[in-house]
Design a protein around this motif. Structure first.
Motif, PDB file in Angstrom:
ATOM      1  N   HIS A  27       0.847  -1.198   0.000  1.00  0.00           N
ATOM      2  CA  HIS A  27       0.000   0.000   0.000  1.00  0.00           C
ATOM      3  C   HIS A  27       0.873   1.234   0.000  1.00  0.00           C
ATOM      4  O   HIS A  27       2.096   1.154   0.163  1.00  0.00           O
ATOM      5  CB  HIS A  27      -1.005  -0.012   1.155  1.00  0.00           C
ATOM      6  CG  HIS A  27      -0.407  -0.252   2.503  1.00  0.00           C
ATOM      7  ND1 HIS A  27       0.340   0.692   3.157  1.00  0.00           N
ATOM      8  CD2 HIS A  27      -0.457  -1.347   3.316  1.00  0.00           C
ATOM      9  CE1 HIS A  27       0.733   0.205   4.319  1.00  0.00           C
ATOM     10  NE2 HIS A  27       0.258  -1.046   4.439  1.00  0.00           N
ATOM     11  N   TYR A  29       1.513   3.826   1.927  1.00  0.00           N
ATOM     12  CA  TYR A  29       2.375   4.170   3.045  1.00  0.00           C
ATOM     13  C   TYR A  29       3.598   3.261   3.061  1.00  0.00           C
ATOM     14  O   TYR A  29       4.727   3.723   3.226  1.00  0.00           O
ATOM     15  CB  TYR A  29       1.595   4.037   4.355  1.00  0.00           C
ATOM     16  CG  TYR A  29       2.392   4.442   5.570  1.00  0.00           C
ATOM     17  CD1 TYR A  29       2.633   5.788   5.833  1.00  0.00           C
ATOM     18  CD2 TYR A  29       2.896   3.483   6.450  1.00  0.00           C
ATOM     19  CE1 TYR A  29       3.375   6.170   6.932  1.00  0.00           C
ATOM     20  CE2 TYR A  29       3.639   3.852   7.564  1.00  0.00           C
ATOM     21  CZ  TYR A  29       3.863   5.210   7.797  1.00  0.00           C
ATOM     22  OH  TYR A  29       4.589   5.584   8.892  1.00  0.00           O
ATOM     23  N   GLN A  47       5.868  12.839  -0.153  1.00  0.00           N
ATOM     24  CA  GLN A  47       4.676  11.994  -0.066  1.00  0.00           C
ATOM     25  C   GLN A  47       3.513  12.574  -0.846  1.00  0.00           C
ATOM     26  O   GLN A  47       2.636  11.858  -1.317  1.00  0.00           O
ATOM     27  CB  GLN A  47       4.299  11.795   1.403  1.00  0.00           C
ATOM     28  CG  GLN A  47       5.371  11.012   2.130  1.00  0.00           C
ATOM     29  CD  GLN A  47       5.061  10.863   3.604  1.00  0.00           C
ATOM     30  OE1 GLN A  47       4.013  11.289   4.072  1.00  0.00           O
ATOM     31  NE2 GLN A  47       5.995  10.275   4.338  1.00  0.00           N
ATOM     32  N   TYR A  51       1.048   9.848  -4.279  1.00  0.00           N
ATOM     33  CA  TYR A  51      -0.296   9.379  -4.647  1.00  0.00           C
ATOM     34  C   TYR A  51      -0.693   9.721  -6.078  1.00  0.00           C
ATOM     35  O   TYR A  51      -1.221   8.863  -6.792  1.00  0.00           O
ATOM     36  CB  TYR A  51      -1.328   9.839  -3.614  1.00  0.00           C
ATOM     37  CG  TYR A  51      -1.181   8.998  -2.354  1.00  0.00           C
ATOM     38  CD1 TYR A  51      -1.778   7.744  -2.302  1.00  0.00           C
ATOM     39  CD2 TYR A  51      -0.395   9.414  -1.284  1.00  0.00           C
ATOM     40  CE1 TYR A  51      -1.595   6.934  -1.192  1.00  0.00           C
ATOM     41  CE2 TYR A  51      -0.213   8.620  -0.174  1.00  0.00           C
ATOM     42  CZ  TYR A  51      -0.818   7.377  -0.124  1.00  0.00           C
ATOM     43  OH  TYR A  51      -0.645   6.579   0.959  1.00  0.00           O
ATOM     44  N   SER A  70      -4.636  -5.423   5.754  1.00  0.00           N
ATOM     45  CA  SER A  70      -3.175  -5.355   5.869  1.00  0.00           C
ATOM     46  C   SER A  70      -2.747  -6.046   7.169  1.00  0.00           C
ATOM     47  O   SER A  70      -3.589  -6.581   7.895  1.00  0.00           O
ATOM     48  CB  SER A  70      -2.743  -3.892   5.889  1.00  0.00           C
ATOM     49  OG  SER A  70      -3.281  -3.265   7.039  1.00  0.00           O
ATOM     50  N   ALA A  76      -6.490  -1.854   3.376  1.00  0.00           N
ATOM     51  CA  ALA A  76      -5.660  -0.839   2.717  1.00  0.00           C
ATOM     52  C   ALA A  76      -5.673  -1.111   1.226  1.00  0.00           C
ATOM     53  O   ALA A  76      -5.986  -2.217   0.774  1.00  0.00           O
ATOM     54  CB  ALA A  76      -4.240  -0.900   3.264  1.00  0.00           C
ATOM     55  N   LYS A  77      -5.356  -0.070   0.466  1.00  0.00           N
ATOM     56  CA  LYS A  77      -5.344  -0.221  -0.990  1.00  0.00           C
ATOM     57  C   LYS A  77      -3.966  -0.710  -1.395  1.00  0.00           C
ATOM     58  O   LYS A  77      -2.981   0.034  -1.281  1.00  0.00           O
ATOM     59  CB  LYS A  77      -5.669   1.119  -1.653  1.00  0.00           C
ATOM     60  CG  LYS A  77      -5.914   1.003  -3.152  1.00  0.00           C
ATOM     61  CD  LYS A  77      -6.289   2.357  -3.735  1.00  0.00           C
ATOM     62  CE  LYS A  77      -6.518   2.266  -5.234  1.00  0.00           C
ATOM     63  NZ  LYS A  77      -6.702   3.597  -5.824  1.00  0.00           N
ATOM     64  N   TYR A  79      -1.216  -1.952  -4.056  1.00  0.00           N
ATOM     65  CA  TYR A  79      -0.865  -1.843  -5.472  1.00  0.00           C
ATOM     66  C   TYR A  79       0.034  -3.001  -5.848  1.00  0.00           C
ATOM     67  O   TYR A  79       0.891  -3.408  -5.072  1.00  0.00           O
ATOM     68  CB  TYR A  79      -0.125  -0.535  -5.755  1.00  0.00           C
ATOM     69  CG  TYR A  79      -1.008   0.690  -5.581  1.00  0.00           C
ATOM     70  CD1 TYR A  79      -1.742   1.185  -6.659  1.00  0.00           C
ATOM     71  CD2 TYR A  79      -1.100   1.338  -4.359  1.00  0.00           C
ATOM     72  CE1 TYR A  79      -2.538   2.305  -6.512  1.00  0.00           C
ATOM     73  CE2 TYR A  79      -1.898   2.446  -4.193  1.00  0.00           C
ATOM     74  CZ  TYR A  79      -2.611   2.935  -5.277  1.00  0.00           C
ATOM     75  OH  TYR A  79      -3.403   4.042  -5.131  1.00  0.00           O
TER      76      TYR A  79
END
Lengths: 111, 875
Positions: A27, A29, A47, A51, A70, A76-77, A79
């Motif tokens: 994700h 973070y 940061q 995004y 997570s 959480a998204k 990727y």
């Protein structure tokens, strides 16, 4: 925030994100953390630009994203690289190698 | 693609929601990490947010990756515009409907216009195809045909053609196919005919030089149309080797033309022929000639060369009259009369569309002025002038686009209706349909409409005096003088354009009325028409057989109950090509020089023809059983010829001759009244009637005057004919139907124009109404003060009405000025009505004036209906 650290060279953020995700999905973070860690703090990740970059790569279908729990248990998204993203990473790495080799050659010549 | 889809509201909402979750997840994790480092909750939150760099900015940056920023802005504008339109749904629906109707009709007419006039003929190198024709320079008259010798000479002396061909033929010939008698359109063509059109055969082969008969021989082979082959044989292949009999000539089908090829007109059968060069036929314009210009020749060069050759030939053959050669682009020849009708229709719908745009512009202006405060507020809050303009144009564009799409749907329905409508007989060029070009046209109209009614008011409004608008109390912000002027100009233009259309519609309607009321000189009601075709080769025995056939059939028909009279006529015009006028000579009288001789149409009829049509016999006798082929020929003439050739003297017993010196002398045995049975739209021409029983003329159309419509009479007649000779095809109509058919085009023209004019006038009245409404609204306070100071209501109404009528008046005057030249263009379509017909113009003026008056009186009455106290209190 120490200003002694590098700002991210133009256009390399995408490549670094792809590289970071080449081992496994993560994700946003975690990607930021990983980039900071691996570069031993030498590279400063803004940061705020992470995004937009992630979303841009997702729009280009180099990344796919899915929501899943997570390690902390929160959703959480995540990727992950798509096959197209993997090919893109190979291309960018090859380009990068050629450029750095060329630059090094020129530096050596000059010395 | 994904970027385009991301503007969809539901996708957008999901993306926003997920972004929100994602960013908050990031912050939460960072805050947890910082808390672990020992920061307080507040410090941790602050630092996490600072590191991320401001949530709104990140969001904005991410959003830009979802779609293109311009697309996003457009969608925002559109959303804003649609909300604004939805708030004023009354305006949006009204304006949208007006526009959709205007765009729909314009698009429908354009699709026909495009298919017929803008589409090349469906042949290779169609642009190089020309019709070779005969021009009479003295009168400027063009005969769309050539004589054999002329054609051969022109062709031999010119070098502008790659290839030429000539043909002649008949429509509705009797043809025997598979033992059945049918009507068919046949064509005798030179061997290069198909090559001119670049045609190939669908089956078998096309005609070659070897097929052309030599000398007096008859042709033995034929090519038939694809559609005809399907109808009669089931397939193109099955038609090969079959036999068709045309005029007793047996033709073997050796080929079938490509599907769709029917030139000229709707030909069914093509047979090989050779152009006769007989010098005596130099004045018989029997052939239609076509040619393909060589690649290196322009149309003008070819025209000039042919003219020179034609002029030279006219000097060499003065006996043939003063004539020369002329070329017409084949496309123009084929589209012919339809072209003017289509141009007129196109112009009319564009005028209606312009009026619709002016109207919507006016409505939009009225709205925009009402919104002056909103716009001023936006401007004050920092929206640039371009932003305000963009907003209004987007609104206009959205409305126009929606109207355009509805218009295209409307047009596709209309086109289907137009094509299926019997009176519309379109030239065979292209099929009208809604294709890319037509949709582009519709969207072009929408775009142009946006500019006309979106941009103009927008610019007008953006020029508003902002501080003045802000200072105005309530919503009654006063429009600038300029925008009022613009609206007045629009109303004047609407009224003027409406007058033009109304006047045109009036003239055409009066022509139609005159045509319908014309005294035809005979009674059309209750006449059954049976068109037949008895094929003969021209030998005396053949002609005798034909006469016997018709005698037998007519004899039986007269015995049927309900048949009051029955007869035959060789050529029943009724909307078909009129017969040519031929010179008339009187025995024992010196012949006048060419051009000054009396002329007459020549018709062959049977006994009882005049009784059947109820044409009065003025003197002498009708044809009877004594007029046989063995007796000297007799004739009956009409009043017009009696006057022209004999003045006051009695023509009975005189001998006359029609046409060339080889024609026989005929004794005049009777005189009949004038009538328009050949062509209702032309004054009765001088006519010589000959007795078909004497072997004159062609096959007959059988006419039966019945006491009442009775389908069994047609059935009986068909049976009599079948028994007498099964090879004679027959087709039934009534005289009223035929007469009605001749009025189809005038009716179509006048009704279509009337519909357009009615639409235009209503729009114009609506325009006057809306502008007056706004003007009155603006002056409510002033009017109230005046009335409080003692002015009467009547005075107030008069004041407002005067203002409105001034606009209408100016429009009327300009419209009348523009209508006169337009009416002049219509002259060819007018019948018994002058293009300067005062009554029509008065009626158009009165109609528009009255609706204009109504449109001004209503707002005026409304204004004075509110007590002044109420108005003044509101302020």
């Amino acid at each position: 925030m120490t200003s002694a650290r590098f700002p991210m060279p133009q256009g390399t953020l995408d490549m670094l994100i792809l590289q970071t995700l080449s081992r496994d999905a993560a994700h946003g973070y975690a990607i930021a953390q990983r980039l900071e860690e691996v570069s031993r703090g030498a590279v400063h990740i803004n940061q705020g630009s992470l995004y937009p970059a992630l979303h841009r790569l997702e729009q280009k279908r180099w990344l796919k994203a899915e929501w899943r729990p997570s390690d902390t248990g929160r959703e959480a998204k995540f990727y992950a690289l798509t096959p197209a993203g993997r090919r893109q990473l190979e291309r960018e790495k090859a380009d990068w190698d050629r450029i750095t080799t060329a630059v090094r050659l020129i530096f050596n010549e000059g010395a | 693609m994904r970027r385009v889809l991301n503007i969809l509201p539901w996708r957008r909402a999901r993306l926003e929601h997920e972004l929100d979750r994602e960013l908050h997840d990031h912050l939460d994790r960072r805050i947890d990490a910082l808390l672990a480092e020992g920061l307080t909750a507040a410090e941790a939150r602050q630092q996490a947010q600072r590191e991320l760099g401001g949530l709104p900015q990140v969001r904005e940056a991410v959003r830009d990756t979802w779609t293109w920023p311009w697309l996003d802005a457009l969608v925002r504008d559109l959303r804003h515009a649609s909300r604004s339109l939805a708030r004023n749904w009354g305006f949006a629906a009204g304006a949208g409907a007006i526009l959709a109707l205007a765009i729909g009709t314009s698009t429908a007419v354009f699709s026909v216009f495009h298919a017929v006039l803008l589409t090349p003929l469906p042949y290779p190198d169609a642009a190089r195809l020309v019709a070779i024709e005969t021009l009479w320079p003295a009168t400027g008259e063009l005969t769309p045909a050539v004589s054999g010798p002329d054609f051969l000479d022109w062709r031999a002396r010119s070098d502008v053609f790659e290839i030429t061909a000539a043909s002649y033929g008949n429509t509705d010939d009797a043809v025997l196919v598979g033992g059945r008698a049918v009507f068919a359109n046949d064509r005798f063509v030179t061997s290069d005919f198909f090559a001119v059109f670049g045609q190939t055969a669908a089956a078998g082969r096309l005609l070659t030089e070897r097929d052309v008969p030599s000398g007096d021989a008859e042709p033995t082979v034929a090519v038939v149309a694809h559609q005809w082959a399907l109808t009669h044989f089931g397939s193109a292949q099955a038609a090969l080797g079959q036999t068709v009999t045309v005029y007793a000539t047996r033709l073997e089908i050796v080929g079938v033309a490509a599907p769709g090829f029917r030139y000229p007109g709707v030909t069914d059968i093509w047979a090989p022929w050779r152009v006769a060069g007989d010098p005596a036929s130099r004045n018989s314009h029997d052939y239609q000639a076509v040619g393909k210009l060589s690649k290196t020749t322009t149309f003008r060069q070819a025209q000039v060369q042919l003219r020179t050759i034609g002029d030279a030939l006219a000097r060499e053959h003065p006996e043939a009259g003063l004539k020369t050669a002329a070329l017409t682009p084949l496309h123009e020849r084929v589209t012919g009369e339809a072209s003017t009708t289509l141009w007129a229709a196109m112009m009319s719908v564009i005028v209606v569309w312009l009026i619709a745009c002016a109207n919507v512009a006016n409505l939009q202006l009225a709205r925009a002025t009402g919104r002056a405060r909103e716009i001023a507020l936006r401007a004050a809050l920092g929206a640039g002038r371009s932003h305000v303009v963009r907003l209004l144009v987007t609104e206009g564009g959205l409305l126009a686009l929606a109207a355009g799409l509805v218009g295209v749907l409307l047009a596709s329905a209309l086109v289907a209706a137009i094509v299926a409508w019997p009176p519309v007989d379109l030239p065979q060029v292209g099929d009208p349909r809604i294709d890319g070009t037509v949709v582009t046209f519709a969207l072009g109209l929408s775009a142009a409409a946006t500019v006309l009614f979106g941009l103009v008011p927008a610019l007008q409004v953006s020029r508003l005096d902002l501080s003045a608008a802000m200072k105005q109390a309530g919503s009654a912000a006063t429009a600038s003088l300029a925008s009022t002027t613009l609206r007045s100009v629009l109303v004047v233009a609407e009224v003027a354009l409406s007058v033009v259309l109304l006047a045109a519609a009036g003239l055409l309607l009066r022509s139609l009325q005159a045509l319908e009321r014309t005294d035809l000189g005979f009674r059309t009601e209750g006449i059954l028409v049976a068109t037949s075709e008895y094929a003969v080769t021209g030998t005396p025995s053949d002609l005798r057989a034909r006469t016997a056939f018709y005698d037998e059939v007519l004899g039986r028909l007269r015995a049927v109950p309900g048949v009051r009279a029955a007869s035959g006529v060789a050529y029943l015009g009724m909307g078909r090509e009129p017969r040519a006028l031929r010179d008339v000579a009187v025995l024992g009288r010196p012949e006048a020089p060419p051009g000054e001789r009396p002329q007459a149409e020549f018709h062959a009829v049977t006994a009882d023809f005049f009784r059947t049509l109820e044409i009065p016999l003025r003197a002498g006798r009708d044809f009877d059983a004594t007029d046989t082929m063995d007796r000297p020929q007799v004739a009956i003439i009409n009043d017009a010829l009696a006057r022209a050739a004999f003045g006051g003297a009695s023509p009975l017993g005189q001998r006359i001759r029609s046409g060339s010196a080889r024609s026989p002398w005929m004794e005049i045995v009777g005189v009949v009244g004038d009538s328009r049975w050949q062509d209702p739209s032309r004054p009765a021409p001088p006519v010589i009637y000959a007795a078909s029983s004497q072997g004159v003329g062609n096959s007959l159309a059988i006419l039966a005057r019945t006491t009442e419509p009775d389908p069994t009479i047609a059935t009986a007649l068909r049976e009599f004919m079948r028994r007498a000779n099964p090879a004679v095809p027959v087709r039934f109509e009534t005289m009223d139907d035929l007469l009605d058919d001749t009025l189809q085009y005038p009716r179509l023209r006048s009704q279509a124009t009337a519909v357009f004019a009615a639409g235009a006038s209503m729009l114009a009245a609506l325009g006057v109404f809306s502008v007056l409404g706004v003007l009155v609204g603006q002056r409510t306070r002033e009017l109230a003060v005046r009335r409080a100071l003692g002015a009467g209501s009547g005075e107030m109404v008069a004041l407002i009405v005067r203002q409105g009528l001034r606009l209408v008046g100016i429009g009327l005057v300009l419209g009348l000025a523009a209508a006169l030249p337009v009416a002049h263009l219509l002259t060819g379509w007018l019948y018994a009505v002058s293009p300067w017909d005062v009554r029509t113009y008065l009626a158009a003026t009165a109609l528009l004036g009255a609706s204009g008056l109504l449109a001004t009186v209503l707002p005026a009455l409304r204004a004075v209906a509110i007590p002044p106290v109420v108005v003044l209190h509101q302020e």
